[in-house]
Design a protein around this motif. Structure first.
Motif, PDB file in Angstrom:
ATOM      1  N   LEU A   7       7.518 135.726  35.875  1.00  0.00           N
ATOM      2  CA  LEU A   7       6.810 137.062  36.119  1.00  0.00           C
ATOM      3  C   LEU A   7       5.323 136.936  36.477  1.00  0.00           C
ATOM      4  CD1 LEU A   7       7.880 139.039  33.019  1.00  0.00           C
ATOM      5  CD2 LEU A   7       8.636 139.498  35.394  1.00  0.00           C
ATOM      6  N   GLN A   8       4.792 135.920  35.757  1.00  0.00           N
ATOM      7  CA  GLN A   8       3.249 135.437  36.428  1.00  0.00           C
ATOM      8  C   GLN A   8       3.222 135.109  37.832  1.00  0.00           C
ATOM      9  OE1 GLN A   8       2.231 132.391  33.447  1.00  0.00           O
ATOM     10  NE2 GLN A   8       0.713 133.469  32.712  1.00  0.00           N
ATOM     11  N   LEU A  19       2.476 133.270  48.589  1.00  0.00           N
ATOM     12  CA  LEU A  19       3.106 132.613  47.660  1.00  0.00           C
ATOM     13  C   LEU A  19       2.562 131.297  47.437  1.00  0.00           C
ATOM     14  CD1 LEU A  19       5.853 132.570  45.455  1.00  0.00           C
ATOM     15  CD2 LEU A  19       7.017 131.652  47.495  1.00  0.00           C
ATOM     16  N   SER A  20       2.136 130.616  48.414  1.00  0.00           N
ATOM     17  CA  SER A  20       1.607 129.259  48.440  1.00  0.00           C
ATOM     18  C   SER A  20       0.279 129.238  47.624  1.00  0.00           C
ATOM     19  CB  SER A  20       1.349 128.568  49.938  1.00  0.00           C
ATOM     20  OG  SER A  20       0.507 129.527  50.547  1.00  0.00           O
ATOM     21  N   ALA A  21      -0.571 130.360  47.908  1.00  0.00           N
ATOM     22  CA  ALA A  21      -1.605 130.383  47.099  1.00  0.00           C
ATOM     23  C   ALA A  21      -1.470 130.814  45.587  1.00  0.00           C
ATOM     24  CB  ALA A  21      -2.482 131.289  47.694  1.00  0.00           C
ATOM     25  N   ALA A  22      -0.517 131.532  45.158  1.00  0.00           N
ATOM     26  CA  ALA A  22      -0.010 131.585  43.805  1.00  0.00           C
ATOM     27  C   ALA A  22       0.456 130.326  43.134  1.00  0.00           C
ATOM     28  CB  ALA A  22       1.006 132.598  43.823  1.00  0.00           C
ATOM     29  N   MET A  26      -1.293 128.083  39.996  1.00  0.00           N
ATOM     30  CA  MET A  26      -0.361 128.052  38.790  1.00  0.00           C
ATOM     31  C   MET A  26      -0.025 126.346  38.743  1.00  0.00           C
ATOM     32  SD  MET A  26       1.996 131.439  38.678  1.00  0.00           S
ATOM     33  CE  MET A  26       2.669 130.762  37.004  1.00  0.00           C
ATOM     34  N   ASP A  27      -0.707 125.621  39.615  1.00  0.00           N
ATOM     35  CA  ASP A  27      -0.446 124.251  39.615  1.00  0.00           C
ATOM     36  C   ASP A  27       0.898 123.755  39.640  1.00  0.00           C
ATOM     37  OD1 ASP A  27      -1.291 121.685  39.551  1.00  0.00           O
ATOM     38  OD2 ASP A  27      -1.264 121.471  37.439  1.00  0.00           O
ATOM     39  N   MET A  28       1.724 124.378  40.653  1.00  0.00           N
ATOM     40  CA  MET A  28       3.012 124.270  40.944  1.00  0.00           C
ATOM     41  C   MET A  28       3.328 123.987  42.359  1.00  0.00           C
ATOM     42  SD  MET A  28       5.185 127.800  40.399  1.00  0.00           S
ATOM     43  CE  MET A  28       4.903 128.033  38.761  1.00  0.00           C
ATOM     44  N   SER A  34       9.120 128.890  45.133  1.00  0.00           N
ATOM     45  CA  SER A  34       9.981 129.712  45.934  1.00  0.00           C
ATOM     46  C   SER A  34      11.458 129.809  45.035  1.00  0.00           C
ATOM     47  CB  SER A  34      10.324 128.920  47.140  1.00  0.00           C
ATOM     48  OG  SER A  34      11.502 129.497  48.143  1.00  0.00           O
ATOM     49  N   ALA A  35      11.563 128.733  44.377  1.00  0.00           N
ATOM     50  CA  ALA A  35      12.595 128.921  43.438  1.00  0.00           C
ATOM     51  C   ALA A  35      12.503 129.821  42.369  1.00  0.00           C
ATOM     52  CB  ALA A  35      13.101 127.510  42.942  1.00  0.00           C
ATOM     53  N   ALA A  36      11.449 129.933  41.843  1.00  0.00           N
ATOM     54  CA  ALA A  36      11.167 130.814  40.997  1.00  0.00           C
ATOM     55  C   ALA A  36      11.000 132.345  41.228  1.00  0.00           C
ATOM     56  CB  ALA A  36       9.651 130.775  40.187  1.00  0.00           C
TER      57      ALA A  36
END
Length: 309
Positions: A7-8, A19-22, A26-28, A34-36
């Motif tokens: 959700l975060q 998505l890449s910035a997020a 979130m340090d992933m 993408s999987a999340a």
């Protein structure tokens, strides 16, 4: 069930438009992000974000779900703040079990003072000498003498150096005389404590050279340690009690220590709980107080005057 971190990620991606910035925030990795997102869309059965190689935008379903995702995260954060606030304040219900004698004569006034300092704290106190079942009884912690028999319990020392002492009332000694040697206990009325079906009539001591044990007898016994202390104060016999339990009586002159050259059995007082997670701020503060108070009493135990010959 939707995952908190999924959700975060969705909310962050919607806010940042990427998505890449997020993922970086979130340090992933991008692959994990993408999987999340794929996982949450599969669980909801709709597409939340329309993605291309250069842009990302919310779908109609995504716009509708975004406000609920924000609300869910906000409520979770509020819950965490509430828990953190509860850990900073001494409040709630403290449920504990304690031995009868220690509980009535020492712990009760100490708990009164503890609650005056922390008026938002409620206390539920169970007194008894039987070992409390911390997995079944409605208690968070138990105070118990001796080493815990259940190795799965967490045991924190409160009075690790506490010992038993031999004592009697001056009125009893005036009638029957004071024993000068351990063997003379056979001629005296010894007050016995019973735990379960076992009567503790085997008393052990240590002098400078060896351990000495003997079996004693008397005309009464009780499964309530406080009753044994009261009998001793009433002058009906000799008791072998925890120093913590009789310290006030000895210091006030109601009881007199006997054979002080002998070292009594160790009877450490421990705080027991089922899990370390139960060690809340109220419990830790209570333990700090108990350690200080018991330490002060232990320091008042008269030193041995010598050794037996």
């Amino acid at each position: 069930m939707l995952r908190f971190d999924d959700l975060q990620l969705f909310v962050r991606a919607a806010d940042l438009g990427s998505l890449s910035a997020a993922a970086r925030v979130m340090d992933m990795s991008a692959a994990v992000a993408s999987a999340a997102l794929k996982r949450i869309e599969q669980q909801l059965g709709v597409r939340l974000l329309a993605r291309s190689t250069r842009s990302l935008r919310l779908t109609a379903e995504g716009e509708g779900f975004l406000q609920y995702a924000r609300g869910a995260l906000s409520q979770l954060d509020e819950g965490r703040r509430l828990l953190a606030s509860g850990q900073d304040h001494v409040s709630g219900v403290l449920q504990l079990s304690a031995p009868s004698d220690f509980g009535r004569n020492l712990l009760l006034p100490w708990l009164d003072e503890f609650q005056r300092e922390h008026p938002q704290l409620n206390v539920r106190l169970l007194l008894g000498d039987r070992i409390a079942d911390l997995f079944r009884q409605p208690v968070d912690i138990a105070l118990r003498y001796g080493e815990p028999e259940d190795s799965s319990l967490v045991a924190l020392p409160v009075a690790p150096d506490n010992r038993r002492v031999l004592c009697a009332a001056p009125s009893y000694l005036a009638r029957h005389g004071e024993p000068r040697h351990l063997e003379e206990l056979a001629q005296h009325n010894c007050l016995l404590f019973m735990l379960g079906s076992r009567v503790h009539d085997h008393w052990s001591f240590q002098d400078a050279k060896r351990e000495i044990s003997l079996t004693v007898s008397g005309d009464r016994f009780s499964d309530d340690a406080d009753v044994v202390r009261r009998w001793a104060v009433a002058g009906v016999g000799i008791a072998y009690k925890s120093w913590l339990d009789v310290s006030a009586d000895v210091l006030a002159g109601r009881l007199q220590l006997l054979l002080p050259e002998l070292l009594g059995e160790r009877t450490p007082l421990n705080l027991l709980c089922a899990h370390r997670a139960q060690l809340s701020k109220p419990i830790n503060l209570l333990r700090e107080m108990l350690v200080a108070r018991c330490g002060k009493l232990s320091a008042q135990l008269p030193e041995r005057r010598g050794t037996t010959q």
